[in-house]
Motif scaffolding. Structure first.
Motif, PDB file in Angstrom:
ATOM      1  N   LYS A  68       0.834  -1.203   0.000  1.00  0.00           N
ATOM      2  CA  LYS A  68       0.000   0.000   0.000  1.00  0.00           C
ATOM      3  C   LYS A  68       0.866   1.250   0.000  1.00  0.00           C
ATOM      4  CE  LYS A  68      -3.985  -1.962   2.230  1.00  0.00           C
ATOM      5  NZ  LYS A  68      -4.452  -2.369   3.558  1.00  0.00           N
ATOM      6  N   LEU A  69       1.958   1.173   0.771  1.00  0.00           N
ATOM      7  CA  LEU A  69       2.855   2.333   0.853  1.00  0.00           C
ATOM      8  C   LEU A  69       3.464   2.618  -0.520  1.00  0.00           C
ATOM      9  CD1 LEU A  69       4.364   4.444   2.489  1.00  0.00           C
ATOM     10  CD2 LEU A  69       6.099   2.735   2.985  1.00  0.00           C
ATOM     11  N   ALA A  70       3.922   1.536  -1.169  1.00  0.00           N
ATOM     12  CA  ALA A  70       4.543   1.696  -2.492  1.00  0.00           C
ATOM     13  C   ALA A  70       3.532   2.288  -3.466  1.00  0.00           C
ATOM     14  CB  ALA A  70       5.045   0.352  -2.990  1.00  0.00           C
ATOM     15  N   GLU A  71       2.308   1.801  -3.365  1.00  0.00           N
ATOM     16  CA  GLU A  71       1.259   2.280  -4.256  1.00  0.00           C
ATOM     17  C   GLU A  71       1.021   3.779  -4.056  1.00  0.00           C
ATOM     18  OE1 GLU A  71      -3.200   0.915  -4.611  1.00  0.00           O
ATOM     19  OE2 GLU A  71      -1.847  -0.800  -4.363  1.00  0.00           O
ATOM     20  N   ALA A  72       0.949   4.151  -2.750  1.00  0.00           N
ATOM     21  CA  ALA A  72       0.718   5.557  -2.437  1.00  0.00           C
ATOM     22  C   ALA A  72       1.877   6.413  -2.917  1.00  0.00           C
ATOM     23  CB  ALA A  72       0.521   5.725  -0.934  1.00  0.00           C
TER      24      ALA A  72
END
Lengths: 264, 479
Positions: free
Chosen positions: A3-7
Motif C-alpha cells: 500500500k505504501l509503495a502504491e501511495a
C-alpha cells in the motif's frame, strides 16, 4: 508495504502533474491519493507502529503539504483550510516522531496570511500562540506577523509596499486579496480623515493604475468628483445627524424595571 | 519510645479527623470535605513519614484484601522517603504487626484520605516522581468505586495527580485520561469532579498554549450550575480570561479577570499575581490605565515591576520607552506567556501618543507628529493618523497637500449618548452584582425548617399568653 509503495507511486504521478502545471489532473490525483493514505496504519489517528511507520508518516505529511500549496494555486480557500487542518497534527502531535519539514514555515505562513485575508484575527492570534519559538524566527511567520501589526496600526502603505518583498511566490494570490481589503480600509479612513483630496493623490494612496480607475472607484463609493478633486461630502451629513437611539433607551429602561421588580 | 507515643497521638488525631468531622457547626456552613481540608492543613505541619506510616497501617488494616495493594504501595513509598531523610526509625515491616482488629467494612473514604495525605506529604517534600506513582495508584483504586461521598476527596487527588505531572513535565500524557475522568464525572453528576477536572484540562491545554482546543472544550463542556468551590471558580475565571484575551475579546476578558481577582483569597499570592499580570495587560489593551495601587499591592510589587513600567510607557504614549521596556523585560513576558499580548500594545501606545498631541496642538505638521511618536516616515504617520481618526481615537482632519493634522472643535460630550452609555454600563454592573450575590447565597438544607418551627412555637406561645391574659381579665371581671 504494498500500500505504501502504491501511495508513493501515486504521489510521484501527482508531483509530475503539478510540474506539468496540469492542475485539474493534479486535483483528481490528489483525491485518490488521500483515499489511499487512509488505508495506511501509521498516520493519525491510528498511530500504529509498523516497520515503515516513519516513511508512511513522512509521505502523508508531504502529500498534505503539497495539497495545501495546490489549493493556494487553485485559489480555493475552503480546500486550503481543510488541508491545513489535516496537516496541522503533523506539526503538533506527531512533531517528535518526524524530522522537521522544510515546507513547514511556508505552509504556516500561508495559513496565517489566509486568516489575515479572511479577517479572522482572533484565530490568527490563537495560531500564533501555538507556534514554537523557532517558528517565530522564520521569515514566513515574521512576514505575516508584521503585516498584522501594520494592519492594526493603520500603516497601510507598508502593507502595500510588502507586495514586493514576499518570501515566496506562493503568497501572490493571498497578497492580491489582501490588497483589495486594504484598499477598502484606506478608502474608509480617507473619507473620515480628509475633507477633500486631489484625484492624483487619491490614486497614489489607494494604488490605482490610472486616474480613470480612481474616479470610477470614487463614484462607486458615492464621493463627489469635481475639478480634479475628490470631495468626501456625502459622509459628513450622515455622521452629523446624530439621532436619538430611542429603541435602545426603551429596552434599557424596560430591563431596569424588570430587574428592580425582581429585587423588590 | 517517646516518638511512637507522639506518633500515636497524631495518628489518633488524623484518624479522628478522617472518621468524623467535629460536631459543633462552624458559622459558615462548611461541607465535610472542606472541614476535613481545614483539619488536614493543621495536621500537615506535625506530620512526618513515621507518623504517616503508622496512620496508614491503622487506617488500612492488613486483613482487608481489597486494600492490601494500596497499603503496601503507600508504606513502601513512605519508608523510602524516610530512609532518604536519614531518620533512625525502623522500616515498617508490613502486615506482621496487626492482624485481627479489622473493622467491619472499611470505608473507602478513609483509604482515599490516606492516599491524599501521603501524596500531599510527598509533594510538600518535592518528591514528585514518587508522588506521581502514589497518585496514579490512588486513581486506579478510586476508579473501582462509585460513591458520591468520595467526590470531594477524589477531586483533591485529581488535582495532585495533575500537579505532579506538571512538575515532572509530563502533562500532555495525561490529557486523554483526564478527559475520560471528566466524562465519567459528568455522567455520575459528580460536581466536584466536574469542576476540578474541567479546570485541570483547561490548565493542561493552556500549558501548551492550545487556546483553540481549550476554548472548544470550554464551550462544549457541561458545567455545574452553581460553583461548588470558590478556588475552582477563580481558576476557571482566570483560564477563561486568558482565552478571551488571546481572542481579542478584551471586555469579556476584563470581566472574568476582575471577578477572579475579587474572589481570590488574600493568601493565594501566586494566583493573584497571575491574575494581576493578565488584568493589567488587558486593561492596557482596552485603552484603560491600570490603577497604581493594583500593580504595587503588598507582596506583588516586585514581580509586577515589568508590568508597571509597561503601563507607564503606554500611558505616556512614548514609543521608544515602550520598546525599551519590551526589550529589557522580554524574558519575563515570554515566561508569563504574555509576549504576544505585549507586542499588540504597540498600537495602543501610538494611539495614546496621538491623543496627547491632538489635545495639545490645534494644528501640527505630520513631520513633527512622526518625530514626537518616534515613527519612521511621514507616509506611515499619515496612514496611522487616518486610521486613528476613523476608529474614533482622535477628533482631527488631515490636509494631504500641506501635510498637517488639525484638531476639530471638541464636541460637547454631554450632547452625545456617551453619558447615557456610561450610566447604563454602571447600572448593568450593579444589577449583575446583585444577581450574582443572590445566586451565590447558600442555605443549609434544614435551616429553613428550623426557623419555621420556632415561628410556630412563638405563635403558640403568643396564643397561650393571650388565653392567659383573657383568663386573668375574666377573673378580674368576676372579682
Amino acid at each position: 508495504m504494498a500500500k505504501l509503495a502504491e501511495a508513493a507511486k501515486g504521489f510521484d504521478q501527482f508531483k509530475a502533474a503539478v510540474a506539468r502545471n496540469d492542475l485539474s489532473t493534479a486535483k483528481r490525483l490528489l483525491t485518490t491519493l488521500k483515499l489511499k493514505l487512509t488505508e495506511l496504519a501509521a498516520p493519525p489517528p491510528v498511530y500504529e507502529r509498523t516497520p515503515t511507520s516513519q516513511q508512511e508518516l513522512l509521505l502523508a505529511r508531504e502529500v498534505l503539504e503539497q495539497a495545501v500549496l495546490l489549493s493556494v494555486r487553485l485559489q480555493d480557500e475552503a480546500a486550503f483550510e481543510r488541508n491545513f487542518m489535516q496537516l496541522k497534527t503533523y506539526y503538533t502531535d506527531s512533531r517528535s516522531l518526524l524530522p522537521a519539514s522544510k515546507a513547514e514555515a511556508l505552509t504556516t505562513g500561508l495559513n496565517l496570511m489566509r486568516l489575515l485575508v479572511q479577517n479572522r484575527i482572533a484565530e490568527f492570534h490563537t495560531e500564533l500562540e501555538v507556534l514554537p519559538a523557532e517558528a517565530h524566527a522564520s521569515r514566513d511567520v515574521q512576514h505575516a506577523e508584521l503585516l498584522e501589526r501594520w494592519l492594526m496600526e493603520g500603516a497601510y502603505n507598508k502593507v502595500l509596499a510588502a507586495r514586493d518583498s514576499m518570501p515566496d511566490p506562493a503568497y501572490a494570490y493571498l497578497m492580491e486579496r489582501l490588497l483589495t481589503t486594504v484598499r477598502e480600509e484606506i478608502a474608509g479612513c480617507s473619507e473620515r480623515a480628509y475633507d477633500s483630496l486631489s484625484v492624483a493623490d487619491a490614486r497614489k494612496l489607494m494604488l490605482f493604475a490610472s486616474d480613470q480607475e480612481a474616479t470610477a472607484f470614487a463614484e462607486e463609493r458615492g464621493w463627489e468628483v469635481k475639478g480634479g478633486r475628490v470631495f468626501f461630502t456625502g459622509m459628513e451629513a450622515s455622521t452629523d445627524a446624530a439621532e436619538l437611539p430611542s429603541k435602545e433607551l426603551i429596552s434599557h429602561a424596560l430591563t431596569y424595571a424588570r430587574e428592580l421588580e425582581r429585587i423588590v | 519510645m517517646a516518638k511512637t507515643k507522639e506518633g500515636e497521638a497524631a495518628k489518633k488525631a488524623a484518624a479522628e479527623a478522617a472518621a468524623k468531622p467535629p460536631d459543633e457547626p462552624p458559622p459558615p456552613p462548611l461541607t465535610p470535605t472542606e472541614q476535613l481540608r481545614a483539619n488536614t492543613e493543621l495536621l500537615e505541619k506535625a506530620l512526618d513519614a513515621e507518623i504517616l506510616a503508622e496512620y496508614v497501617r491503622g487506617a488500612l488494616p492488613a486483613a482487608l484484601p481489597a486494600a492490601l495493594p494500596s497499603r503496601s504501595t503507600l508504606l513502601a513509598h513512605l519508608s523510602k522517603a524516610e530512609e532518604d531523610m536519614e531518620m533512625d526509625a525502623p522500616a515498617p515491616s508490613g502486615a506482621a504487626a496487626e492482624n485481627g482488629t479489622a473493622p467491619v467494612g472499611l470505608l473507602p473514604e478513609v483509604e482515599a484520605y490516606a492516599f491524599l495525605l501521603v501524596v500531599t506529604f510527598l509533594v510538600d517534600r518535592k518528591r514528585y516522581a514518587e508522588a506521581k506513582e502514589v497518585a496514579t495508584a490512588a486513581l486506579k483504586r478510586l476508579g473501582e468505586y462509585n460513591r458520591r461521598t468520595l467526590d470531594g476527596l477524589a477531586a483533591r487527588i485529581y488535582f495532585y495527580f495533575s500537579w505532579t505531572h506538571e512538575c515532572t513535565g509530563t502533562l500532555s500524557e495525561i490529557r486523554s485520561l483526564l478527559l475520560a475522568l471528566h466524562r465519567t464525572a459528568v455522567l455520575r453528576h459528580d460536581e466536584y469532579g466536574q469542576e476540578t477536572l474541567l479546570n485541570l484540562l483547561l490548565r493542561n491545554y493552556l500549558h501548551y498554549n492550545l487556546y483553540d482546543q481549550a476554548e472548544k472544550l470550554r464551550s462544549k463542556a457541561q458545567r455545574p450550575e452553581m460553583a461548588r468551590s470558590t478556588p475552582q471558580l477563580c481558576r476557571y475565571l482566570l483560564y477563561l480570561g486568558r482565552i478571551r484575551a488571546i481572542q481579542l475579546e478584551y471586555t469579556d476578558a476584563k470581566d472574568c479577570l476582575q471577578q477572579a481577582a475579587r474572589k481570590a483569597p488574600a493568601g493565594a499570592l501566586g494566583f493573584r499575581l497571575a491574575v494581576a499580570k493578565w488584568l493589567a495587560l488587558v486593561r492596557l489593551l482596552l485603552g484603560e490605565v491600570p490603577e497604581y495601587g493594583e500593580l504595587t499591592a503588598q507582596g506583588l510589587a516586585a514581580p509586577l515591576a515589568p508590568y508597571l513600567a509597561l503601563a507607564q510607557a503606554v500611558r505616556s504614549g512614548d514609543l521608544t520607552a515602550f520598546q525599551h521596556v519590551a526589550e529589557t523585560h522580554g524574558g519575563t513576558f515570554a515566561a508569563d506567556k504574555t509576549g504576544n499580548l505585549v507586542a499588540r500594545l504597540r498600537h495602543n501606545v501610538i494611539c495614546a501618543g496621538l491623543r496627547r498631541i491632538n489635545l495639545a496642538y490645534s494644528r501640527i505638521s505630520l513631520q513633527d507628529v512622526a518625530a514626537k511618536l518616534g515613527l519612521a516616515s511621514v507616509e506611515d504617520t499619515e496612514c496611522i493618523v487616518a486610521k486613528a481618526i476613523r476608529d474614533g481615537g482622535i477628533e482631527a482632519t488631515l490636509d494631504h497637500a500641506a501635510r498637517t493634522m488639525s484638531s476639530r472643535e471638541t464636541a460637547d460630550v454631554y450632547a452625545t449618548p456617551e453619558p447615557a452609555a456610561a450610566f447604563h454600563a454602571r447600572v448593568a454592573f450593579c444589577l449583575d452584582i446583585h444577581n450574582e450575590a443572590v445566586r451565590a447565597m447558600r442555605f443549609e438544607a434544614g435551616a429553613n425548617k428550623k426557623e419555621l418551627e420556632t415561628a410556630e412555637s412563638a405563635r403558640q406561645r403568643a396564643i397561650d399568653e393571650e388565653e392567659l391574659a383573657k383568663e386573668l381579665e375574666e377573673e378580674d371581671g368576676v372579682l
